[in-house]
Design a protein around this motif. Structure first.
Motif, short mmCIF file in Angstrom:
data_model
loop_
_atom_site.label_atom_id
_atom_site.label_comp_id
_atom_site.label_asym_id
_atom_site.label_seq_id
_atom_site.Cartn_x
_atom_site.Cartn_y
_atom_site.Cartn_z
N GLN A 92 -43.42 -4.62 -7.78
CA GLN A 92 -42.37 -3.88 -7.18
C GLN A 92 -41.01 -4.40 -7.75
OE1 GLN A 92 -42.37 -3.22 -2.98
NE2 GLN A 92 -40.39 -2.51 -2.79
N ARG A 93 -40.29 -3.55 -8.36
CA ARG A 93 -38.88 -3.89 -8.93
C ARG A 93 -37.87 -4.14 -7.83
NH1 ARG A 93 -40.80 -5.18 -13.97
NH2 ARG A 93 -41.90 -3.39 -14.89
N LEU A 94 -37.35 -5.43 -8.13
CA LEU A 94 -36.09 -5.52 -6.98
C LEU A 94 -34.75 -5.18 -7.64
CD1 LEU A 94 -37.26 -9.12 -5.99
CD2 LEU A 94 -37.81 -7.02 -4.88
N THR A 95 -33.87 -4.72 -6.73
CA THR A 95 -32.65 -4.41 -7.37
C THR A 95 -31.83 -5.60 -7.70
OG1 THR A 95 -31.53 -4.42 -5.23
CG2 THR A 95 -32.57 -2.35 -5.60
N LEU A 96 -30.71 -5.52 -8.33
CA LEU A 96 -29.92 -6.57 -8.77
C LEU A 96 -29.54 -7.29 -7.72
CD1 LEU A 96 -28.23 -8.04 -11.03
CD2 LEU A 96 -26.52 -6.61 -10.90
N GLU A 97 -29.02 -6.85 -6.61
CA GLU A 97 -28.62 -7.51 -5.60
C GLU A 97 -29.90 -8.33 -4.89
OE1 GLU A 97 -26.30 -5.11 -2.92
OE2 GLU A 97 -24.53 -5.30 -4.17
N LEU A 149 -30.11 -12.34 -4.51
CA LEU A 149 -30.36 -13.21 -3.15
C LEU A 149 -31.62 -13.94 -3.38
CD1 LEU A 149 -29.56 -13.35 -0.15
CD2 LEU A 149 -30.65 -11.44 0.37
N VAL A 150 -32.68 -13.41 -3.82
CA VAL A 150 -33.82 -14.37 -4.03
C VAL A 150 -33.48 -15.69 -4.84
CG1 VAL A 150 -35.98 -14.52 -5.19
CG2 VAL A 150 -35.50 -12.48 -3.74
N ARG A 159 -32.95 -21.32 -4.76
CA ARG A 159 -32.33 -22.54 -4.86
C ARG A 159 -31.80 -23.31 -3.89
NH1 ARG A 159 -26.15 -21.54 -7.23
NH2 ARG A 159 -26.16 -20.76 -4.87
N GLU A 160 -31.54 -22.78 -2.81
CA GLU A 160 -31.14 -23.34 -1.26
C GLU A 160 -32.41 -24.00 -0.88
OE1 GLU A 160 -28.79 -24.67 1.48
OE2 GLU A 160 -28.20 -23.49 -0.03
N PHE A 161 -33.64 -23.18 -0.96
CA PHE A 161 -34.91 -23.79 -0.45
C PHE A 161 -35.41 -24.90 -1.35
CE2 PHE A 161 -39.61 -24.16 -0.29
CZ PHE A 161 -40.07 -23.99 1.00
N ILE A 162 -35.27 -25.25 -2.67
CA ILE A 162 -35.43 -26.21 -3.40
C ILE A 162 -34.50 -27.38 -3.16
CG2 ILE A 162 -35.56 -27.20 -5.75
CD1 ILE A 162 -37.87 -25.31 -4.86
N GLN A 163 -33.34 -27.13 -2.85
CA GLN A 163 -32.33 -28.21 -2.59
C GLN A 163 -32.56 -28.97 -1.18
OE1 GLN A 163 -28.37 -26.43 -2.89
NE2 GLN A 163 -28.47 -26.74 -5.24
N ARG A 195 -24.47 -5.08 4.83
CA ARG A 195 -25.40 -5.20 3.49
C ARG A 195 -26.29 -6.41 3.20
NH1 ARG A 195 -21.83 -5.84 -1.88
NH2 ARG A 195 -21.21 -7.74 -0.82
N LEU A 196 -25.74 -7.58 3.72
CA LEU A 196 -26.78 -8.78 3.40
C LEU A 196 -27.98 -8.59 4.83
CD1 LEU A 196 -27.40 -11.59 2.74
CD2 LEU A 196 -25.69 -12.66 4.12
N MET A 197 -27.72 -8.15 5.64
CA MET A 197 -28.71 -7.85 6.59
C MET A 197 -29.83 -6.94 6.07
SD MET A 197 -28.37 -9.80 9.40
CE MET A 197 -29.50 -9.08 10.81
N GLN A 198 -29.35 -5.84 5.51
CA GLN A 198 -30.35 -5.04 4.67
C GLN A 198 -31.18 -5.80 3.87
OE1 GLN A 198 -31.09 -1.82 5.80
NE2 GLN A 198 -32.61 -1.99 4.20
N LEU A 199 -30.40 -6.42 2.71
CA LEU A 199 -31.17 -7.01 1.82
C LEU A 199 -32.17 -8.20 2.45
CD1 LEU A 199 -28.06 -7.86 -0.69
CD2 LEU A 199 -29.91 -6.32 -0.93
#
Length: 278
Positions: A148-153, A157-158, A163-167, A205-209
């Motif tokens: 499944q193709r993800l949108t740019l946004e 966000l992924v 990055r946050e998860f790894i840190q 918008r962030l909640m939808q993402l």
């Protein structure tokens, strides 16, 4: 002439009329069972098992069936939420892969993070499949798994959440639960994309993402305190080099005045260690 009367105790006592249900029960007991039991050679040391008993004995154990069903339902299985099923998969990986083999699938284990997930076998090929379409232009397809193709946004966000998860794992250790507040993610998006001018609209918008990514097993549902859990599946979701390149490219576009030195400096912190990549 005197007559002798028979004592009452010697007189036969008539039986009461039989109830209908009693007669039916008696007839059923007198009727032999149908169909008659089939005679067959008995097993050593006892009677031969019935077909039903044999089929039940040959079935896959219940716990193994449940674990495979859960894997096929979601695509992943976490130790934190399903400890019993995860234990079954981790202890019986060979049996699980044997059940998945006809589907050209296999289970992969991330034992450090307590994660099991399904993936297509490495040597899978759709060559010879007459039903393949032009959608398989990248040379890979699977009748049960689709990309499944993800949108740019969504991709952005992924990359930010990964990055946050790894840190946080580097600071707290592998397997640590990583939770974030929605308001903590919004400023990180501002680095790459411009705001709409409305805080309410940006939050929506962030909640939808996040809701879209939740369906991929990347994040949990946002709770009443506007916090969510980043799931360990995010480490295996996408190619880390591609996500890294996306972050650097968008950052350079959003802040061209910073020059390439800042982008190169950030690349070191964004780049995961080899053990964290697929």
């Amino acid at each position: 002439m005197a007559t002798h009367k028979q004592p009452l105790t010697d007189m036969p006592t008539p039986h009461p009329p039989r109830d209908l249900f009693d007669r039916l029960a008696a007839e059923a007991q007198a009727t032999p069972p149908w169909p008659p039991a089939q005679a067959g050679p008995p097993a050593e040391g006892g009677s031969a098992p019935t077909d039903d008993a044999s089929s039940r004995a040959e079935r896959t154990p219940l716990d193994l069936r449940r674990a495979v069903q859960e894997l096929l339902k979601h695509g992943w299985l976490e130790q934190a939420s399903k400890p019993r099923l995860y234990r079954t998969v981790s202890h019986q990986t060979e049996q699980v892969n044997r059940l998945l083999e006809p589907l050209d699938l296999e289970v992969a284990l991330d034992e450090v993070r307590g994660l099991a997930f399904v993936r297509v076998v490495a040597d899978y090929s759709a060559d010879g499949d007459s039903n393949s379409t032009d959608e398989d232009a990248d040379g890979w397809s699977h009748p049960l798994v689709f990309r499944q193709r993800l949108t740019l946004e969504q991709s952005l966000l992924v990359a930010i959440l990964r990055r946050e998860f790894i840190q946080q794992e580097q600071e707290g250790g592998l397997g640590v639960a990583v939770r974030l507040a929605v308001d903590d993610v919004l400023p990180q998006l501002d680095v790459f994309i411009a705001r709409s001018g409305s805080d309410t609209q940006d939050h929506k918008r962030l909640m939808q993402l996040l809701d879209n990514l939740r369906k991929h097993g990347v994040v949990s549902e946002v709770d009443a305190q506007d916090r969510f859990l980043i799931r360990p599946m995010i480490v295996h979701l996408a190619n880390p080099e591609n996500l890294q390149a996306l972050l650097l490219h968008l950052r350079a576009l959003a802040h061209p005045a910073n020059g390439t030195d800042q982008v190169a400096a950030d690349a070191h912190t964004d780049n995961p260690t080899p053990t964290e990549a697929d």
